[in-house]
Design a protein around this motif. Structure first.
Motif, PDB file in Angstrom:
ATOM      1  N   ASP A   1       5.619   9.787   5.053  1.00  0.00           N
ATOM      2  CA  ASP A   1       6.619   9.248   4.142  1.00  0.00           C
ATOM      3  C   ASP A   1       5.865   8.854   2.660  1.00  0.00           C
ATOM      4  O   ASP A   1       6.169   7.912   2.352  1.00  0.00           O
ATOM      5  N   PHE A   2       5.204   9.866   2.156  1.00  0.00           N
ATOM      6  CA  PHE A   2       4.684   9.838   0.989  1.00  0.00           C
ATOM      7  C   PHE A   2       5.498  10.448  -0.024  1.00  0.00           C
ATOM      8  O   PHE A   2       5.853  11.732   0.024  1.00  0.00           O
ATOM      9  N   SER A   3       6.043   9.666  -1.143  1.00  0.00           N
ATOM     10  CA  SER A   3       6.953  10.192  -1.950  1.00  0.00           C
ATOM     11  C   SER A   3       6.242  10.370  -3.294  1.00  0.00           C
ATOM     12  O   SER A   3       5.883   9.362  -4.062  1.00  0.00           O
ATOM     13  N   SER A   4       5.946  11.518  -3.624  1.00  0.00           N
ATOM     14  CA  SER A   4       5.391  11.784  -4.949  1.00  0.00           C
ATOM     15  C   SER A   4       6.284  12.106  -6.362  1.00  0.00           C
ATOM     16  O   SER A   4       5.730  12.387  -7.229  1.00  0.00           O
ATOM     17  N   GLY A   5       7.531  11.717  -5.749  1.00  0.00           N
ATOM     18  CA  GLY A   5       8.524  12.398  -6.944  1.00  0.00           C
ATOM     19  C   GLY A   5       9.239  13.542  -6.873  1.00  0.00           C
ATOM     20  O   GLY A   5       8.720  14.683  -6.192  1.00  0.00           O
ATOM     21  N   ASN A   6      10.153  14.003  -7.558  1.00  0.00           N
ATOM     22  CA  ASN A   6      10.897  15.237  -7.469  1.00  0.00           C
ATOM     23  C   ASN A   6       9.978  16.286  -7.893  1.00  0.00           C
ATOM     24  O   ASN A   6      10.181  17.631  -7.713  1.00  0.00           O
TER      25      ASN A   6
ATOM     26  N   ASN B   1       5.420  17.296 -17.323  1.00  0.00           N
ATOM     27  CA  ASN B   1       5.804  15.938 -16.617  1.00  0.00           C
ATOM     28  C   ASN B   1       5.003  14.628 -16.871  1.00  0.00           C
ATOM     29  O   ASN B   1       5.272  13.682 -16.225  1.00  0.00           O
ATOM     30  N   ALA B   2       3.685  14.561 -17.490  1.00  0.00           N
ATOM     31  CA  ALA B   2       3.101  13.636 -17.960  1.00  0.00           C
ATOM     32  C   ALA B   2       3.773  12.151 -18.325  1.00  0.00           C
ATOM     33  O   ALA B   2       3.583  11.152 -17.918  1.00  0.00           O
ATOM     34  N   GLY B   3       4.943  12.535 -19.293  1.00  0.00           N
ATOM     35  CA  GLY B   3       5.600  11.322 -19.764  1.00  0.00           C
ATOM     36  C   GLY B   3       6.451  10.818 -18.615  1.00  0.00           C
ATOM     37  O   GLY B   3       6.961   9.780 -18.610  1.00  0.00           O
ATOM     38  N   ALA B   4       6.844  11.424 -17.511  1.00  0.00           N
ATOM     39  CA  ALA B   4       7.448  10.877 -16.224  1.00  0.00           C
ATOM     40  C   ALA B   4       6.797  10.344 -15.238  1.00  0.00           C
ATOM     41  O   ALA B   4       7.579   9.658 -14.621  1.00  0.00           O
ATOM     42  N   LEU B   5       5.446  10.395 -15.351  1.00  0.00           N
ATOM     43  CA  LEU B   5       4.741   9.715 -14.382  1.00  0.00           C
ATOM     44  C   LEU B   5       4.526   8.253 -14.635  1.00  0.00           C
ATOM     45  O   LEU B   5       4.218   7.760 -15.797  1.00  0.00           O
ATOM     46  N   ASN B   6       4.882   7.332 -13.716  1.00  0.00           N
ATOM     47  CA  ASN B   6       4.419   5.850 -14.030  1.00  0.00           C
ATOM     48  C   ASN B   6       3.086   5.687 -13.557  1.00  0.00           C
ATOM     49  O   ASN B   6       2.316   6.474 -13.138  1.00  0.00           O
ATOM     50  N   GLU B   7       2.814   4.363 -13.792  1.00  0.00           N
ATOM     51  CA  GLU B   7       1.178   4.209 -13.662  1.00  0.00           C
ATOM     52  C   GLU B   7       0.612   4.225 -11.944  1.00  0.00           C
ATOM     53  O   GLU B   7      -0.141   4.742 -11.680  1.00  0.00           O
ATOM     54  N   THR B   8       1.568   3.934 -11.154  1.00  0.00           N
ATOM     55  CA  THR B   8       1.334   4.158  -9.703  1.00  0.00           C
ATOM     56  C   THR B   8       1.160   5.794  -9.455  1.00  0.00           C
ATOM     57  O   THR B   8      -0.003   6.031  -8.591  1.00  0.00           O
ATOM     58  N   GLN B   9       2.090   6.516  -9.927  1.00  0.00           N
ATOM     59  CA  GLN B   9       1.711   7.826  -9.589  1.00  0.00           C
ATOM     60  C   GLN B   9       0.677   8.381  -9.942  1.00  0.00           C
ATOM     61  O   GLN B   9      -0.182   9.334  -9.683  1.00  0.00           O
ATOM     62  N   SER B  10       0.177   7.855 -11.371  1.00  0.00           N
ATOM     63  CA  SER B  10      -1.009   8.414 -12.289  1.00  0.00           C
ATOM     64  C   SER B  10      -2.021   7.999 -11.360  1.00  0.00           C
ATOM     65  O   SER B  10      -3.125   8.925 -11.483  1.00  0.00           O
TER      66      SER B  10
END
Length: 291
Positions: free
Chosen positions: A40-45, A231-240
């Motif tokens: 259940d690891f969600s890394s984004g679309n 996609n860098a602009g769409a990444l939030n802090e946690t994803q980064s």
């Protein structure tokens, strides 16, 4: 344990999975996506995490083979024939994936969300590997002498054999390059596609493996830079932060396993990996049927 900490631990685990699977023909992408789904690891679309951390493994290889890379760069600039031919072959093999990948990236990313594709690519890839290993006309290209008994450093071993890379023709390099395009489909395996296609094209196993490793460097660097740019602009802090954690784990684990992988593929066939792929494909099929 907070949700963010748990998320980072999952990213760390997947980074190690990437490092351990990148250089064997079992498809690191399939493992990342499947295991990520199972835990259940969600890394984004956009699946930037799965693409970028693969370069962590490649960076480990670049570090290990840094002396050979400097030799290639310096020799090419000086016009040394062997290094120029090596660089030419890398460019020829790199271009198909660079062009086709840029044109089809949206369709490729869409496949990441369909685990049923993994069943086909894993099983078919395993069958092809078994077929290649059984064919006598390919055996003459794959019967390599074992590494020296006192060789612990695979880097020195690779450097000593690197002259065989200049014998690769531009046609063989092009075959490997188009095979690398097939590996864009998740579950195919970049290393498996390039090494097996090289063997089919008439390149010895150890030389095909070496060429595959070096080809991964510009290919994954380009994929990482392109994906981050888009996609860098769409990444939030946690994803980064998760990408940084997974990248570091992939780098460390690849440093540990890459020498063992080189020794294994120089001495043994790919049959164990082929059967593993087929078995994993069956497991995924059963999982999908009972989900």
């Amino acid at each position: 344990m907070t949700e963010s900490v748990w998320f980072m631990l999952k990213a760390l685990f997947l980074g190690f999975v990437e490092g351990f699977t990148e250089f064997i023909p079992v498809s690191s992408t399939a493992h990342l996506l499947l295991i990520g789904d199972w835990i259940d690891f969600s890394s984004g679309n956009d699946k930037v995490f799965e693409v970028v951390i693969q370069f962590g493994s490649i960076l480990a290889v670049m570090w290990i083979f840094r002396a050979r890379l400097w030799q290639l760069i310096g020799g090419t600039l000086r016009g040394e024939r062997s290094e120029v031919l090596f660089a030419r072959n890398l460019l020829i093999a790199f271009l198909p994936a660079a062009v086709i990948g840029a044109l089809t990236i949206k369709y490729i990313k869409a496949m990441f969300h369909n685990p049923a594709i993994f069943v086909v690519t894993l099983v078919v890839g395993g069958i092809i590997m078994l077929w290649v290993e059984r064919k006598p006309q390919y055996a003459k290209h794959t019967a390599d002498a074992p590494l020296p008994a006192n060789t612990d450093d695979s880097v020195a071993s690779l450097n000593a054999r690197s002259r065989t890379l200049e014998e690769i023709t531009w046609r063989q390099a092009l075959v490997v390059g188009f095979a690398q395009c097939l590996a864009m489909v998740p579950g195919t395996s970049r290393s498996g596609a390039t090494i097996i296609s090289g063997m089919i094209a008439g390149i010895q196993r150890k030389t095909a493996t070496e060429f595959s490793f070096f080809l991964a460097m510009p290919t994954m660097l380009a994929a990482t830079v392109y994906d981050l740019y888009r996609n860098a602009g769409a990444l939030n802090e946690t994803q980064s932060i998760a990408i940084v954690v997974g990248f570091a784990a992939a780098f460390v684990s690849a440093l540990i396993v890459v020498r063992a992988v080189l020794r294994f593929v120089s001495r043994r066939t790919y049959r164990p990996f082929a059967w593993y792929r087929i078995g994993l494909g069956m497991v995924v099929a059963l999982w999908l049927l009972n989900r």
